[in-house]
Design a protein around this motif. Structure first.
Motif, PDB file in Angstrom:
ATOM      1  N   MET A  12      29.616 -18.463 -48.364  1.00  0.00           N
ATOM      2  CA  MET A  12      30.180 -19.639 -47.692  1.00  0.00           C
ATOM      3  C   MET A  12      31.695 -19.530 -47.613  1.00  0.00           C
ATOM      4  N   ASN A  13      32.271 -20.175 -46.588  1.00  0.00           N
ATOM      5  CA  ASN A  13      33.735 -20.141 -46.421  1.00  0.00           C
ATOM      6  C   ASN A  13      34.381 -21.462 -46.832  1.00  0.00           C
ATOM      7  N   HIS A  14      33.604 -22.325 -47.496  1.00  0.00           N
ATOM      8  CA  HIS A  14      34.162 -23.605 -47.957  1.00  0.00           C
ATOM      9  C   HIS A  14      33.503 -23.988 -49.286  1.00  0.00           C
ATOM     10  N   LYS A  15      34.150 -24.885 -49.999  1.00  0.00           N
ATOM     11  CA  LYS A  15      33.605 -25.344 -51.274  1.00  0.00           C
ATOM     12  C   LYS A  15      32.494 -26.375 -51.050  1.00  0.00           C
ATOM     13  N   LYS A  16      31.635 -26.460 -52.049  1.00  0.00           N
ATOM     14  CA  LYS A  16      30.495 -27.362 -51.962  1.00  0.00           C
ATOM     15  C   LYS A  16      30.349 -28.106 -53.278  1.00  0.00           C
ATOM     16  N   LYS A  17      29.961 -29.359 -53.215  1.00  0.00           N
ATOM     17  CA  LYS A  17      29.708 -30.106 -54.446  1.00  0.00           C
ATOM     18  C   LYS A  17      28.536 -29.476 -55.189  1.00  0.00           C
ATOM     19  N   LEU A  18      28.708 -29.333 -56.491  1.00  0.00           N
ATOM     20  CA  LEU A  18      27.638 -28.744 -57.289  1.00  0.00           C
ATOM     21  C   LEU A  18      26.365 -29.573 -57.181  1.00  0.00           C
ATOM     22  N   LYS A  19      26.500 -30.891 -57.131  1.00  0.00           N
ATOM     23  CA  LYS A  19      25.336 -31.766 -57.002  1.00  0.00           C
ATOM     24  C   LYS A  19      24.560 -31.447 -55.729  1.00  0.00           C
ATOM     25  N   ASP A  20      25.270 -31.242 -54.619  1.00  0.00           N
ATOM     26  CA  ASP A  20      24.613 -30.915 -53.341  1.00  0.00           C
ATOM     27  C   ASP A  20      23.960 -29.539 -53.403  1.00  0.00           C
ATOM     28  N   PHE A  21      24.625 -28.616 -54.088  1.00  0.00           N
ATOM     29  CA  PHE A  21      24.045 -27.275 -54.242  1.00  0.00           C
ATOM     30  C   PHE A  21      22.706 -27.352 -54.977  1.00  0.00           C
ATOM     31  N   PHE A  22      22.660 -28.113 -56.064  1.00  0.00           N
ATOM     32  CA  PHE A  22      21.416 -28.267 -56.827  1.00  0.00           C
ATOM     33  C   PHE A  22      20.311 -28.879 -55.962  1.00  0.00           C
ATOM     34  N   ILE A  23      20.672 -29.877 -55.165  1.00  0.00           N
ATOM     35  CA  ILE A  23      19.677 -30.529 -54.309  1.00  0.00           C
ATOM     36  C   ILE A  23      19.152 -29.554 -53.260  1.00  0.00           C
ATOM     37  N   ASP A  24      20.075 -28.821 -52.607  1.00  0.00           N
ATOM     38  CA  ASP A  24      19.675 -27.868 -51.559  1.00  0.00           C
ATOM     39  C   ASP A  24      18.813 -26.746 -52.120  1.00  0.00           C
ATOM     40  N   GLU A  25      19.105 -26.333 -53.341  1.00  0.00           N
ATOM     41  CA  GLU A  25      18.348 -25.241 -53.960  1.00  0.00           C
ATOM     42  C   GLU A  25      17.080 -25.748 -54.648  1.00  0.00           C
ATOM     43  N   LYS A  26      16.855 -27.075 -54.597  1.00  0.00           N
ATOM     44  CA  LYS A  26      15.687 -27.710 -55.227  1.00  0.00           C
ATOM     45  C   LYS A  26      15.584 -27.356 -56.715  1.00  0.00           C
ATOM     46  N   ILE A  27      16.721 -27.465 -57.383  1.00  0.00           N
ATOM     47  CA  ILE A  27      16.762 -27.237 -58.826  1.00  0.00           C
ATOM     48  C   ILE A  27      16.431 -28.558 -59.513  1.00  0.00           C
ATOM     49  N   ASP A  28      15.404 -28.550 -60.355  1.00  0.00           N
ATOM     50  CA  ASP A  28      14.925 -29.775 -60.984  1.00  0.00           C
ATOM     51  C   ASP A  28      16.024 -30.494 -61.755  1.00  0.00           C
ATOM     52  N   LYS A  29      16.026 -31.821 -61.633  1.00  0.00           N
ATOM     53  CA  LYS A  29      17.014 -32.625 -62.355  1.00  0.00           C
ATOM     54  C   LYS A  29      16.972 -32.379 -63.858  1.00  0.00           C
ATOM     55  N   SER A  30      15.772 -32.144 -64.370  1.00  0.00           N
ATOM     56  CA  SER A  30      15.596 -32.020 -65.816  1.00  0.00           C
ATOM     57  C   SER A  30      16.306 -30.813 -66.404  1.00  0.00           C
ATOM     58  N   ILE A  31      16.597 -29.798 -65.574  1.00  0.00           N
ATOM     59  CA  ILE A  31      17.247 -28.597 -66.136  1.00  0.00           C
ATOM     60  C   ILE A  31      18.703 -28.444 -65.691  1.00  0.00           C
ATOM     61  N   ARG A  32      19.152 -29.328 -64.805  1.00  0.00           N
ATOM     62  CA  ARG A  32      20.530 -29.186 -64.309  1.00  0.00           C
ATOM     63  C   ARG A  32      21.558 -29.282 -65.420  1.00  0.00           C
ATOM     64  N   ASP A  33      21.274 -30.132 -66.408  1.00  0.00           N
ATOM     65  CA  ASP A  33      22.229 -30.305 -67.509  1.00  0.00           C
ATOM     66  C   ASP A  33      22.134 -29.198 -68.549  1.00  0.00           C
ATOM     67  N   GLN A  34      21.205 -28.262 -68.362  1.00  0.00           N
ATOM     68  CA  GLN A  34      21.063 -27.153 -69.310  1.00  0.00           C
ATOM     69  C   GLN A  34      21.658 -25.850 -68.771  1.00  0.00           C
ATOM     70  N   ILE A  35      21.951 -25.815 -67.486  1.00  0.00           N
ATOM     71  CA  ILE A  35      22.420 -24.568 -66.852  1.00  0.00           C
ATOM     72  C   ILE A  35      23.859 -24.278 -67.268  1.00  0.00           C
ATOM     73  N   PRO A  36      24.138 -23.068 -67.776  1.00  0.00           N
ATOM     74  CA  PRO A  36      25.516 -22.709 -68.105  1.00  0.00           C
ATOM     75  C   PRO A  36      26.373 -22.578 -66.838  1.00  0.00           C
ATOM     76  N   ILE A  37      27.501 -23.255 -66.841  1.00  0.00           N
ATOM     77  CA  ILE A  37      28.488 -23.128 -65.764  1.00  0.00           C
ATOM     78  C   ILE A  37      29.644 -22.305 -66.331  1.00  0.00           C
ATOM     79  N   ILE A  38      29.970 -21.174 -65.693  1.00  0.00           N
ATOM     80  CA  ILE A  38      30.995 -20.271 -66.228  1.00  0.00           C
ATOM     81  C   ILE A  38      32.234 -20.339 -65.340  1.00  0.00           C
TER      82      ILE A  38
END
Length: 453
Positions: free
Chosen positions: A392-418
């Motif tokens: 991508m050539n622009h920044k994206k909200k992490l929340k929108d990324f999770f929704i678009d990738e269909k990442i379950d809400k229950s594990i979003r708070d467990q994913i390491p962000i580096i």
């Protein structure tokens, strides 16, 4: 068959005792425990047993000192060690806001386990009999239970054994009379203050008028249910392994398609198994609670059903049962330097320099080392997080990324962000940042691996 032979038959059939065991006998002084003491004493030499009489004085009745003395005298007569503890069940009940009956049970088992912890090969023998089994079944039936509750008490449950479970009260009293064995009478058992006493004193005598074999029939029903449950458990355990796609000490995750495809009765048992694995108990889980959990199938993705500290959530590809407020052993934020390994949220994170990109795996990320500042920060998501996903050539909200990738809400708070400085370089396991990718101009490559600990 003699009483002793029947007793030995229980021990052998249910593998209750091994040679050289230490047996802590819950000794109230009443007829059941006296019966158990004398029978175990009969086989003491054959099994080379160490027998300890454990008496908890509840400080509840004026006769309590007499009960205590009877147990001590029995120990002296038979040459058995006696342990005595005094603890007020009324005071314990008041402090913990529970019934005196429940308080007494908790205090007794705490005492027995304290003694057992001091000995190798120790078992706790309690004197529940056939009448107790029948009363337990009727009590649970009235309170509301399933097949597991109707199965009643087991001959063996972890370190607790019940060697006289197949003996009727009348047989016990007859044995004590024939052998001139003293025992204490708990007058409170004749009162109807407790629901169990009412069942014992009022209901079962009336049931026995209808059928004198009622207690035997309840006991036999318990055995039939146990046998049927063994078959059911074998089927359900197999299905559980097929449908569960991930589990840890704080969650169990079912495959969504598989879960929806199985029958309602199997769903109920799978959820009960999962609850037991997470909490160690299903006593406070009602039929209605299980129905509420299963009804989540009719709700939208992301919806939750909550019962106390349990959460059942519908995800994109799974149904997840979780325990709320689990203790985290790891810090919320950690730092990692080059050629270092840390543990974060149960995952190992390792950094190293490599000469080329090799493995194309979700848990490995490659980055342009010269664009990165150490130490890196590892944390979970925060409000307002943005990054520039690869491609991508622009920044994206992490929340929108999770929704678009269909990442379950229950594990979003467990994913390491580096992060390097304040810039996200990798949503570990999902997407690296366009800003830090390896390209034709890259001279030094950083490799980051993330694995379950």
């Amino acid at each position: 068959m003699t009483v002793t032979n029947r007793f030995l038959s229980n021990i052998n059939k249910y593998n209750l005792i091994d040679k050289n065991d230490t047996i802590i006998i819950g000794s109230s002084g009443g007829p059941d425990s006296q019966f158990l003491i004398y029978l175990l004493n009969e086989i003491k030499n054959e099994y080379n047993l160490t027998i300890i009489l454990a008496h908890l004085n509840h400080l509840h009745r004026k006769e309590a000192s007499f009960d205590e003395k009877l147990v001590i005298d029995t120990g002296e007569k038979l040459g058995l060690k006696v342990e005595v503890r005094k603890a007020s069940m009324d005071e314990f009940a008041k402090v913990n806001k529970i019934s005196p009956e429940d308080a007494g049970r908790r205090l007794r088992y705490e005492f027995f386990n304290d003694i057992a912890s001091s000995y190798r090969n120790s078992k706790i023998a309690v004197a529940h009999n056939m009448d107790d089994q029948a009363e337990t079944m009727l009590f649970r039936m009235a309170r509301g239970t399933g097949l597991d509750g109707l199965a009643g008490m087991d001959y063996k449950n972890k370190n607790i054994i019940r060697p006289i479970l197949s003996f009727k009260k009348s047989e016990i009293l007859e044995y004590l009379k024939q052998n001139n064995i003293s025992y204490a009478i708990d007058a409170t058992n004749l009162e109807n203050d407790y629901s169990r006493n009412y069942i014992r004193n009022e209901i079962f005598p009336k049931i026995s008028e209808i059928n004198p074999n009622a207690i035997n029939n309840f006991f036999n029903l318990s055995d039939i249910i146990k046998n049927d449950l063994a078959i059911i458990d074998e089927v359900i355990d197999k299905k559980y392994k097929e449908i569960v796609i991930n589990e840890k000490d704080y969650f169990v995750k079912f495959d969504k398609e598989e879960f929806e495809d199985i029958s309602y009765p199997i769903k109920t048992r799978l959820i009960r198994i999962a609850i037991f694995k997470l909490t160690g108990d299903t006593k406070n889980i009602s039929k209605e609670n299980i129905e509420d959990f299963i009804n989540i199938e009719n709700l939208q993705t992301g919806k939750k059903i909550i019962k106390d500290k349990l959460v059942f959530q519908k995800n994109y590809n799974s149904y997840e049962l979780m325990v709320l407020n689990r203790e985290q052993n790891d810090s919320v934020i950690k730092k990692i330097n080059l050629d270092e390994e840390i543990v974060f949220n149960g995952r190992k994170i390792k950094t190293s320099i490599v000469f080329e990109k090799k493995e194309k795996l979700k848990n490995i990320g490659y980055f342009d080392l010269d664009k990165i500042s150490f130490p890196l920060t590892v944390r979970t998501r925060e409000n307002g997080d943005k990054f520039r996903p690869l491609g991508m050539n622009h920044k994206k909200k992490l929340k929108d990324f999770f929704i678009d990738e269909k990442i379950d809400k229950s594990i979003r708070d467990q994913i390491p962000i580096i992060l390097s400085n304040d810039d996200i370089i990798w949503i570990a396991g999902y997407r690296i940042s366009e800003q830090f990718k390896v390209d034709s101009g890259t001279k030094n490559i950083l490799k980051i691996e993330v694995e379950d600990d």
